[in-house]
Scaffold this active site. Structure first.
Site, PDB file in Angstrom:
ATOM      1  CG  ASP A 286      -2.175   1.341   0.906  1.00 39.19           C
ATOM      2  OD1 ASP A 286      -2.372   1.240   0.122  1.00 39.19           O
ATOM      3  OD2 ASP A 286      -3.734   0.144   1.255  1.00 39.19           O
TER       4      ASP A 286
HETATM    5  C1  BGC Z   1      -5.148   3.230   0.531  1.00 39.16           C
HETATM    6  C2  BGC Z   1      -5.735   1.846  -1.195  1.00 39.16           C
HETATM    7  C3  BGC Z   1      -5.175   3.067  -2.057  1.00 39.16           C
HETATM    8  C4  BGC Z   1      -4.093   3.488  -2.808  1.00 39.16           C
HETATM    9  C5  BGC Z   1      -3.839   4.405  -3.704  1.00 39.16           C
HETATM   10  C6  BGC Z   1      -3.520   3.958  -0.103  1.00 39.16           C
HETATM   11  O1  BGC Z   1      -4.166   4.809   0.882  1.00 39.16           O
HETATM   12  O2  BGC Z   1      -5.381   2.447   1.490  1.00 39.16           O
HETATM   13  O3  BGC Z   1      -6.629   1.278  -0.743  1.00 39.16           O
HETATM   14  O4  BGC Z   1      -5.364   1.879  -3.460  1.00 39.16           O
HETATM   15  O5  BGC Z   1      -3.391   4.603  -0.848  1.00 39.16           O
HETATM   16  O6  BGC Z   1      -3.853   6.053  -3.463  1.00 39.16           O
END
Ligand code: BGC
Length: 740
Positions: free
Chosen positions: A268
């Site tokens: 993530d």
């Molecule tokens: C979130 C993800 C997301 C990623 C990219 C993160 O903060 O937890 O779900 O895909 O950001 O934007």
């Protein structure tokens, strides 16, 4: 090699050859480049990223939505880098791109996998026309906590419903042919257990016993992979002491060894360096080592891989075979997606965004996502013929942005049709519409604008109150500890109630709210979640009875927040509560002895039942269930179970019912839930007509992970119910008997 078009699953062997050939040609630096995803959502992406791309230092970009710039970066990667490896171009396309579908928890309330698939298809096609080939969806974190802001993005509390929707979304994004134009790779996230964040506080620790992890939280991920999901995202959260981003049990044992996943795992956003913040590693170098060793193939946003992996290999701390493996997973995804053959986006081959078809899908999804929670005395539907005027009141009645909900980076509020507009368009001149906003936002505490609203209500025959939460109150990092209607909304309801007019609440929110303090103050409640672009017309159709509501709750609604977690598939406990044994606080006699009330599992002040159970939702008609039947009452391993019931539309309105099948395994070597959803079906029935609704199960559908955490089918007694919610009463029984 360019002539050998290796499509999707057809040519796995050929893809492996191409992956290996490419890998054999790569330097360590180029391999690490593939493992790095960089944020391109800044100005001048082409200038900034051009050189690192030429040098083979980037495998994927995120957040660039300009198709010309994407094509130019892709051209640099393909034509000007030594190996010509195309880029994965990622974006969070969660419930729509330009055309916004209901938030995922709302889509789950449709209990309609085909419609959810169609919505994801629309989202994928629109995103593809902006250059995206990889979406970070579906989010399939099971959660039992409405305080958690990300419940808006989740399929709710049930592993079976969640699994069906996970598969549907993957199919929608990825289509039948991964290499076709308009296909985007899906990313099942967040692996795993994120939905159990303590106290519903985002990013908080999760502690989930392995048995529960396997029986509740993992099934949607398995379903997504079985449906062909090309990629997975590791979660931010700490799972049982080891953050998911460094969790070998999850990413090696379960994902690769047990499930045989051959796709790519991405971290993530910044979750690799956060391993140090968690206190698992001492610095970025150790964090990179921990994540790579545990099985994170690609690092999102942060640069610990590009900064440290080369040195870690040189120092003998990280085996290059681990890197090779990660790069093979990345290249395999790129080959499967057809990027080597078709790196560039040709927008002329794709439908324009917000096409009539896209808007039609959004409208149908909104229509089916709305749940009728209360309808005293047949308040709804409203009648255009009988109603002279209607007051449309509330901070969310005419809020084009708010109705879209969370995660709508690219959504266009200008496309939104609000509730007010939807009602006006529907009734035309036949009904006078008196609008008053009443509150600036859903959070306003001021009653300053109430008078205007009361005046509108007073001069109308009925009041439709658009209440709930504006978009910013749910979503990532937007958790709440108090999940009542925010601001002065409850007070507004009481004031409007005093006008004596019928009051209909339409609630738009990113989560189940606790509504105990207003439920008796309104005549009807339509729960609309954040319904997306076409929310307004869908709500208008339901209010005026052009269509009967058919949504059902994908998550239990608590009476008060202290009941959380409260969910239908709970365990029985040794002291289950019943109406006879649970004495509520107001019924306790004065100066009662400490021991005088029932020793059962309940709260003195909330009882043991929810406000509304999982699977619940009313219609404008009455449905009756009878004649539950099975093809047999004893089954062996390998047998097929057929179970059916008769559904009768006993009212005078044509309507669709979501018929649900629940099972209870009465005795298990680990205790089993009091009910588990095992099937559901949307069935349309004309007034006075009946339908036989049949479900088929394989005996293997009754398996669960037992005490040793492997799947078992245990002989013994089962109960089964068919009905319109998790409180269905029509029951039958059967046994699984030993094959010997
Ligand atoms: C979130 C993800 C997301 C990623 C990219 C993160 O903060 O937890 O779900 O895909 O950001 O934007």
């Amino acid at each position: 090699m360019s002539g050998e078009i290796a499509h999707a699953d057809g040519d796995a062997g050929l893809i492996e050859q191409r992956v290996n050939a490419l890998l054999a040609d790569m330097t360590l630096a180029e391999k690490i480049g593939q493992m790095s995803q960089v944020n391109a959502g800044e100005p001048d992406a082409v200038d900034t990223l051009g050189d690192p791309l030429r040098a083979g230092r980037i495998g994927s970009i995120i957040n660039l939505v300009n198709v010309d710039e994407v094509n130019e970066l892709q051209r640099i990667a393909v034509e000007e880098s030594r190996l010509g490896i195309p880029l994965l171009v990622a974006r969070d396309v969660i419930h729509g791109f330009k055309t916004i579908m209901p938030i995922p928890i709302g889509q789950a309330a449709t209990w309609n996998p085909e419609l959810v698939e169609a919505g994801s298809r629309v989202a994928g096609l629109e995103a593809a026309s902006a250059g995206i080939n990889w979406t970070f969806a579906p989010m399939i974190d099971i959660t039992r906590d409405p305080r958690w802001g990300r419940i808006a993005e989740s399929p709710g509390e049930d592993p079976y419903l969640g699994s069906c929707l996970a598969a549907a979304m993957v199919k929608g994004f990825q289509g039948d042919d991964l290499a076709a134009a308009g296909t985007v790779a899906a990313c099942a996230k967040h692996f795993a257990g994120y939905g159990a964040s303590e106290a519903g506080r985002d990013y908080a620790t999760t502690n989930i016993p392995e048995n529960e992890l396997r029986n509740v939280y993992l099934p949607p991920f398995k379903a997504a992979i079985d449906a062909g999901a090309l990629t997975l995202m590791a979660s931010f959260s700490d799972l049982n002491g080891v953050p998911a981003t460094a969790n070998e049990f999850l990413m090696r044992q379960v994902l690769r060894d047990e499930w045989g996943f051959t796709g790519l795992v991405v971290s993530d956003w910044n979750s690799v360096p956060q391993l140090t913040v968690h206190g698992l590693t001492a610095n970025d170098e150790d964090a990179a080592l921990a994540a790579a060793a545990a099985g994170v193939d690609m690092e999102m946003a942060s640069d610990t891989y590009s900064s440290h992996l080369e040195r870690l290999v040189a120092a003998g701390r990280l085996d290059e075979a681990i890197i090779d493996n990660a790069v093979a997973n990345i290249l395999r995804a790129k080959f499967r997606l057809g990027l080597f053959e078709r790196p560039y986006v040709d927008t002329s081959a794709l439908p324009p965004p917000a096409s009539d078809e896209a808007l039609g899908t959004a409208r149908e999804a909104a229509l089916q996502s709305v749940v009728l929670l209360k309808n005293d005395g047949g308040t709804l539907p409203l009648s255009q013929d009988d109603l002279g005027s209607v007051a449309v009141v509330g901070p969310l009645a005419d809020a084009p942005y708010e109705q879209l909900g969370t995660w709508i980076f690219d959504g266009d509020p200008e496309l939104s049709i609000t509730g007010l507009e939807g009602i006006r368009d529907l009734v035309g001149d036949s009904v006078q519409v008196n609008y008053a906003r009443a509150m600036e936002t859903s959070r306003s505490t001021s009653a300053e604008l109430f008078d205007e609203a009361i005046a509108a209500a007073t001069r109308s025959d009925a009041v439709v109150l658009f209440l709930g939460e504006e978009s910013i109150l749910s979503g990532e990092a937007h958790s709440r500890a108090d999940i009542d209607l925010p601001g002065a909304q409850a007070e507004l309801v009481r004031r409007v109630r005093q006008t004596g007019k019928p009051v209909i609440a339409v609630i738009m929110a990113g989560r189940p709210l606790t509504l105990a303090n207003i439920v008796d103050e309104v005549d009807a409640i339509l729960y609309a979640w954040h319904p997306g672009t076409m929310g307004g017309p869908a709500i208008a159709d339901l209010l005026f009875g052009l269509v009967a509501p058919s949504g059902k709750l994908p998550v239990t609604f608590p009476r008060m927040v202290g009941q959380v977690p409260i969910y239908y598939n709970q365990k029985n406990t040794g002291k289950p509560a019943s109406p006879e044994t649970a004495t509520l606080i107001d019924d306790i006699p004065v100066r009662a002895m400490q021991t005088s009330i029932g020793n059962v599992a309940y709260h003195l002040d909330a009882g043991f039942t929810p406000q509304w159970p999982f699977g619940f939702g009313l219609s404008y008609t009455e449905f009756e269930y009878s004649n539950i039947r099975m093809n047999a009452h004893e089954f062996r391993d390998g047998d097929k179970l057929e179970i059916s019931a008769e559904l009768r539309n006993a009212g005078d309105t044509a309507a669709t019912e979501v018929v649900q099948l629940y099972v209870r395994d009465m005795v298990g070597n680990v205790t089993r839930p009091v009910r588990e959803l095992k099937g559901f079906r949307r069935v349309h029935v004309e007034p006075g007509e009946s339908a036989i609704v049949e479900f088929q199960l394989d005996s293997s559908d009754l398996m669960f992970c037992g005490r040793d955490n492997t799947p078992i089918l245990e002989p013994g007694e089962f109960h089964a119910w068919i009905g319109g919610s998790s409180e269905a009463e029509l029951r039958t029984e059967f046994r699984i008997i030993d094959n010997n």
